[in-house]
Design an enzyme around this catalytic site. Structure first.
Site, PDB file in Angstrom:
ATOM      1  CB  CYS A  66      -0.593   2.297   4.216  1.00 26.86           C
ATOM      2  SG  CYS A  66      -1.423   0.730   4.617  1.00 26.86           S
TER       3      CYS A  66
ATOM      4  CG  HIS B 258       2.744  -0.261   2.603  1.00 22.89           C
ATOM      5  ND1 HIS B 258       2.343   0.629   3.576  1.00 22.89           N
ATOM      6  CD2 HIS B 258       3.496   0.473   1.737  1.00 22.89           C
ATOM      7  CE1 HIS B 258       2.842   1.823   3.326  1.00 22.89           C
ATOM      8  NE2 HIS B 258       3.547   1.754   2.199  1.00 22.89           N
TER       9      HIS B 258
ATOM     10  CG  ASP C 295       5.134   4.224   0.634  1.00 22.64           C
ATOM     11  OD1 ASP C 295       4.050   4.613   1.096  1.00 22.64           O
ATOM     12  OD2 ASP C 295       5.722   3.219   1.050  1.00 22.64           O
TER      13      ASP C 295
END
Length: 659
Positions: free
Chosen positions: A411, A455, A471
């Protein structure tokens, strides 16, 4: 030989070292693994090498200096709570090298008692408390053992009896300790400053560089627990917002320091609204997390213009926060010019291939179709990229290397590269860090979010919508983002059903830990008021405080006096048996008075009831000889006398009354 120089026998020394080791264990469990293994290994080696004779002074000094240097290097020469605790553990590890007399053992044990207390500066969990109590009990029992050695008592006391006497000593002070815990006013801040930790806890920070989160992604310790009141968000909505990163220097993203006069960012919330309470584990920072987006800042915190929550004090202990959040329908639909420029800044001389690609996409999409560029980026990531935690360290042009060479990462890489690409294309963007998901523990009906759920995602500003969450990691690996959100809806509800699954033990363990947090660590001023309200105490002022503490002290003192006198009176099994025998004559009105000697008591019984005195006269004589003579006639042991006293029963009726 003076008692102070009385030498320790090997088994005496082994008991002292064992008690010190048990005290040291909980402290070692809170130190970094390398440091804990080094200190524990040195302690074991020193205990073995000094088994027969003291180690040379130069060698002891060399080991001590080596341990001190190791502690300072691992703490980067920063002084804090964990540095001090590690130095305490190191000194305790060296102490057995000079423990050979009773006085040395007492010094070691007194020093060892500091270790459990130091542990509570780093962790206040139930395991630390349990290990600390075991260590304290062993230390007290060993001190009693050393006192017996000094007294010259050749008859050993059974270990069970020694531990029982220590437990009774602890019971004397327990009521006063509990009264102080429940009644002493809870303060919002400590009366004195507590040093910060030199070794920071893993968790969210105000900085992010590609590869920095590898350790965090493998840390399964709890980060927070959440309990919802009413509606619960869908799994896709469980984004726990943390630091928002705007500044990029070519490699590292950092959080800005907002001026306090900047107005609050306008938000039009959607219909959904969530009311919940989070239990946040200690982080030693001021960063607070909340479901995206928090409606307002809870008491004790402030909200930054980007809806990042900061607390007024570092989160050094377990804290609870009641919040409300709602997903945005429009999030800052009108973007001020200075904020737009801030959200488009990129450092000069970095990532030329990314900048060229972004300009090409902008030219092909036109000046206004930002959503087309966002979709094109996500399609590219979904098609050509992969998710992995095994990534090499990237160089100067980190975004270029990731997008065009590696095309694999996690991420941090996806969010950072995506935001750089968007900014290069003229789309305001920023990196948001926090947690995603959670695991529903059905036993306590709450959600557990672990540190490994950390995250990073992106927010881009789109016309008509404002800031919108994107995302990019979910585009390539949705299972990585949402795998912890599985709630096992098909599983049966209830406590018994929870014990049937493979994760039931971890569920029960975390549920017990949450209960500990709730009833012990979470006992604050509000909970204290709830405890005292049934007694008519609405607020603890100075007068009430003095009365409560005086009452608690008086009750505690009475308990201590009564229990200590009772222990002294009934410490000997022969005396306990004799007192019980006396109480058996209470139904005849002939119980012995406290001031009455045994012989006088027997004669009084013989005058009133001759039938009751026949067997009692012999037992009374045996007891008097045992109590006041040099030894019991006939060589009978105290155990035999105790059994005889316990077995004696006065006859139910006199001979004349028998039928």
């Amino acid at each position: 030989m003076a008692s102070a120089a009385l030498a320790l026998k090997p088994h005496h020394r082994a008991w002292a070292l064992l008690a010190a080791a048990v005290c040291l264990l909980p402290l070692l469990l809170q130190l970094p693994l390398t440091l804990a293994l080094s200190i524990g290994g040195c302690a074991l080696a020193i205990a073995v090498l000094s088994h027969r004779q003291p180690m040379p002074g130069a060698l002891r000094l060399l080991i001590a200096l080596g341990l001190i240097a190791l502690v300072l290097m691992l703490s980067r020469f920063s002084i804090g709570r964990d540095t001090g605790c590690a130095l305490l553990a190191a000194m305790l590890a060296v102490k057995p090298s000079e423990t050979f007399t009773v006085r040395d053992a007492r010094s070691l044990l007194a020093f060892a008692l500091f270790a459990p207390f130091a542990t509570f500066l780093l962790d206040q969990g139930p395991l630390s408390l349990l290990l600390g109590l075991v260590g304290a009990l062993l230390v007290l029992a060993t001190l009693q053992y050393l006192a017996e050695i000094e007294s010259g008592d050749l008859q050993p006391v059974p270990a069970r009896q020694r531990l029982w006497s220590i437990a009774r000593l602890l019971a004397i002070g327990l009521p006063l300790a509990l009264a102080a815990f429940w009644l002493f006013p809870r303060l919002g801040a400590p009366l004195w400053g507590i040093p910060d930790r030199a070794l920071a806890r893993t968790g969210l920070t105000d900085r992010m560089s590609p590869g920095d989160w590898v350790d965090l992604m493998g840390d399964d310790r709890p980060a927070l627990r959440a309990r919802f009141f009413g509606a619960t968000p869908r799994p896709q909505q469980m984004y726990w917002r943390g630091p928002v990163l705007w500044d990029f220097d070519g490699r590292t993203w950092t959080q800005p320091n907002w001026h306090p006069d900047i107005p609050e960012t306008p938000v039009v919330p959607a219909r959904d609204r969530w009311d919940y309470e989070i239990e946040l584990e200690p982080t030693d920072r001021t960063q607070l997390v909340a479901l995206d987006l928090p409606v307002s800042a809870p008491d004790g915190s402030r909200m930054e213009p980007d809806h990042n929550l900061q607390t007024f004090r570092p989160l050094n202990g377990l804290t609870r926060w009641r919040m409300q959040s709602a997903p945005p329908a429009q999030y800052q639909p009108r973007l001020p010019r200075d904020v737009r420029q801030y959200a488009l800044q990129l450092p000069q001389g970095f990532n030329p291939r990314t900048l060229a690609l972004a300009r090409q996409w902008r030219q092909e999409a036109g000046p206004f179709d930002d959503e087309a560029i966002v979709r094109r980026s996500l399609d590219w990531i979904r098609r050509d990229f992969s998710y992995t935690l095994e990534t090499p360290l990237l160089g100067r042009h980190s975004v270029d290397e990731f997008l065009f060479d590696r095309k694999a990462g996690f991420c941090e890489h996806f969010s950072s590269s995506f935001v750089v690409l968007m900014r290069a294309a003229g789309i305001p963007a920023r990196v948001v860090t926090g947690y995603t998901g959670g695991y529903r523990n059905r036993i306590g009906d709450y959600w557990l979010v672990r540190r490994s759920d950390a995250h990073a995602w992106a927010e881009v500003w789109l016309r008509g919508r404002g800031w919108s969450r994107v995302d990019p990691t979910a585009a390539v690996a949705p299972e990585r983002v949402f795998d912890t959100l599985q709630t096992q809806e098909t599983a049966p509800d209830g406590l018994l059903a929870s014990f049937g699954g493979a994760t039931s033990l971890s569920d029960v363990g975390d549920w017990l830990r949450r209960g500990w947090n709730d009833f012990v660590l979470g006992f604050d001023a509000r909970r204290q008021q709830q405890l005292l309200r049934p007694f008519g105490i609405e607020r603890i002022d100075d007068r009430t405080l003095v009365l409560l503490l005086a009452l608690a002290a008086a009750l505690g003192l009475l308990w201590m006096v009564w229990l200590s006198r009772r222990n002294e009176r009934e410490a000997d099994p022969v005396l306990r048996a004799w007192h019980r025998l006396s109480r058996r004559y209470r139904r005849f009105g002939l119980e012995r008075e406290p001031f009455e000697p045994p012989s006088t008591w027997v004669e009084r019984i013989a005058a009133a009831r001759p039938d009751l005195a026949a067997d009692l006269r012999m037992l009374s004589q045996r007891f008097s000889d045992w109590r006041y003579a040099d030894g019991e006639p006939g060589g009978r042991s105290a155990r035999a006398l105790t059994m005889a006293l316990r077995a004696h029963r006065p006859p139910a009726t006199s001979p004349g009354e028998r039928r």
